[in-house]
Design a protein around this motif. Sequence first.
Motif, short mmCIF file in Angstrom:
data_model
loop_
_atom_site.label_atom_id
_atom_site.label_comp_id
_atom_site.label_asym_id
_atom_site.label_seq_id
_atom_site.Cartn_x
_atom_site.Cartn_y
_atom_site.Cartn_z
N ASP A 275 -4.35 5.66 9.68
CA ASP A 275 -5.64 5.12 9.24
C ASP A 275 -5.47 3.80 8.50
O ASP A 275 -6.24 2.84 8.71
CB ASP A 275 -6.35 6.13 8.34
N ILE A 276 -4.48 3.74 7.62
CA ILE A 276 -4.29 2.52 6.81
C ILE A 276 -3.79 1.37 7.67
O ILE A 276 -4.23 0.22 7.52
CB ILE A 276 -3.35 2.80 5.63
N GLY B 196 -8.49 9.38 -2.81
CA GLY B 196 -7.93 8.98 -4.09
C GLY B 196 -6.42 9.06 -4.17
O GLY B 196 -5.83 8.78 -5.23
N GLN B 197 -5.74 9.43 -3.07
CA GLN B 197 -4.29 9.60 -3.12
C GLN B 197 -3.53 8.31 -2.84
O GLN B 197 -2.31 8.27 -3.02
CB GLN B 197 -3.86 10.68 -2.11
N GLY B 198 -4.23 7.28 -2.37
CA GLY B 198 -3.56 6.02 -2.08
C GLY B 198 -3.73 5.02 -3.19
O GLY B 198 -4.67 5.09 -3.98
N SER B 199 -2.83 4.09 -3.28
CA SER B 199 -2.93 3.00 -4.25
C SER B 199 -2.32 1.75 -3.63
O SER B 199 -1.63 1.82 -2.60
CB SER B 199 -2.20 3.35 -5.55
N ILE C 136 3.51 0.56 2.90
CA ILE C 136 3.23 -0.45 3.92
C ILE C 136 3.14 -1.80 3.22
O ILE C 136 2.36 -1.96 2.27
CB ILE C 136 1.90 -0.17 4.64
N GLU C 137 3.92 -2.77 3.66
CA GLU C 137 3.84 -4.12 3.11
C GLU C 137 3.22 -5.03 4.16
O GLU C 137 3.61 -5.01 5.32
CB GLU C 137 5.23 -4.61 2.70
N VAL D 245 0.85 -1.19 0.00
CA VAL D 245 0.00 0.00 0.00
C VAL D 245 0.88 1.24 0.00
O VAL D 245 1.84 1.33 0.78
CB VAL D 245 -0.93 0.03 1.24
N MET D 246 0.57 2.21 -0.88
CA MET D 246 1.34 3.45 -0.99
C MET D 246 0.41 4.63 -0.70
O MET D 246 -0.58 4.83 -1.41
CB MET D 246 1.95 3.58 -2.38
#
Length: 680
Positions: free
Chosen positions: A600-601, A646-649, A624-625, A591-592
């Motif tokens: 939060d993530i 929308g800023q995360g992928s 984050i792996e 996760v980026m």
Amino acid sequence: MKGIPIAGVRNFALMGHTGSGKTSLLDVMLNILGANDRIGSVDDKTSMADWTPEEQEHQISIFAKPFDGVYTAASGKQRRFVITDTPGYADFIGQLICAAETSDAALMVVDAVSGIQVGTNRAWKVCEQRNLPRGIVINGLDKDDADFDKALAAIKALWGDSRCVPVVLPTTDGKAEIDLLNTPTDQVPEDLAATVKAIRDHLIELAAETDDALMEKYFEGEELTADEFSDGLRKSVHEAHLIPVFACSAKSHVGVKETMDSISRLFPSPEDYPIKCADGHEVATGESEPFAGIVRRSVNDPFVGQLSFVRVYRGTLRPNTEVFNATKGEKERIGSILFVNGKKQTDCQEAKAGDVVAIPKLKNTFLNDTLCAVGDDTVFKPIEFPNPVAAYAVEPKTKGDEDKIGMALQRAAEEDPSIRVERNTETHETILWGMGDMHLDVTLEHIKHRSKVDIDHHTPKVAYKETITVSGEGHYKHKKQSGGRGQYGECYVRIRPKNSADEEGFVNAIVGGAIPGNFIPACQKGFAEGMSKGPLVGAEVSNVVVELYDGSYHDVDSSEVAFKIAGSRALHEAIENARPVLLEPIMSVKVMVPDEFMGDINGILNTKRGRILGMGQEDGLQVIEADVPQVEMFKFCSELRSITSGQGSFEMAFSRYEQVASNIAQKVISAAQKEKEEAH
């Protein structure tokens, strides 16, 4: 196009965040190129670029589409522009990657009010990975609160102060633009004279740095000639040492021609550098070279049939010729060739390096196939796309549409490289994979419009597996007598967990002919049948070793069927005696996100039973792996975008199977039993 040499071709892709004005800018450019009679509008659904039903409905670009035309620059020279419009929405990144791989440069569009957004960053990363030459246009300077200097400062801070250099500046009143490469010094407004001089001095330095002889000339105080300056700047752009920044207001048509003049002068042509093949060697791109190109997209046109969009890399392609599909090792006959501008299709008599043309009705040529001259064996490296991360289980709404849905899904996967269709043999579902919920929804809409098939979808089932934790034994005697010849077969089996030393999953330990050798294969078939449906949820049983150690037979009544049934029933008893457990697929997730969303993530991954493996930084983002059960990931795409605006992928790939926690397993088993009861 006849009359314009390859050196005059400018093939580039328009990239940027959704809503930054890419399509509006393209519509104005196409009007200047003479490709449309009047300038279209996205809001009015008259845009030449966004013309498909899906794009008009959602009012965003969805498909990467080529456009072309001839531009007469301020110098009087004619240039052929080949422009690919790309979507800015994250779900359609496959289209963006395809355009980046088959363009010679990129023009990044940044909104003068919103500045650099997540879609811009995503496109920039794609270009950086490919070292693609690029320029930046700050668009929308006629908007309230637009600030060119603020947007330029953000660009310089993020992507490099010394290499991001403005070459088209807005005047202080915002009513005109100054082309620093073409405007004479005496025509520069007095209030901008010092700024323009400083920028030109820096551009001269960048041009000189591209060549030792020019650098020596520069240090000795000699002026560079116009050709030396121009050639040096183009080389600097090609090497990404210079990223020119342009200013324009597409909706009020200010600065667009100046931007196009600068593109004509600064962007590379297809012949400026060789192209690498799949085996690593380079090939020249001149007009006199044998033809070679790659299929970058394949679509099914309702009127023409299959259209293969080919990026020509070298030589010339003409209608009614034979070419060689070097990827498949087969010849193809080229009938007609088309230039496609939105809905418009015009016949093409010759296509040269840099052109993107559509070829109808090729028999066995699809995305990533290399076409070349007969006798040539050039093969270009295939375009690689990210793994899809979102999935729907799909089925036709109407019974009897099974054949139609299969063909429609296959076409969708052929047209869109980031769509994947698979049949899960364990859950017996057809799975449609994509880059997000929007991507999947648009794909289903496209199928409905084109193939007239309504498709239902739901969250896919998880392909659980079952295994055992200890050894166990089972026995079953199949004995049936109903007049005439009966059925008889008896099996004793042991089952244990498989370890690394076990090469086979079956051990024949029968001695003394307790079961004749000709019935052993029937027992194995029974074991295989028993392993296909475990006792917990009816999932496949894996990682076990089955030992057949005893049994009995009847000279007359024994048969293969009898021993197959006995083997299957004995195995089930052994599994139930070996403490069976449920296994679930675990996904490796990367996760980026920006810094502010880390907490939060991490929290949401923990609620999803995720195991955090590590953290780091990449391209200015926190990474984050983690390992996360697949069942928890089906909604993560929409959750991530909601949390991060929308800023995360994220990226995801299958890793392994792991035992399900007992409390979760019990819920899964209860749900499976309830479903089984309802089915009966």
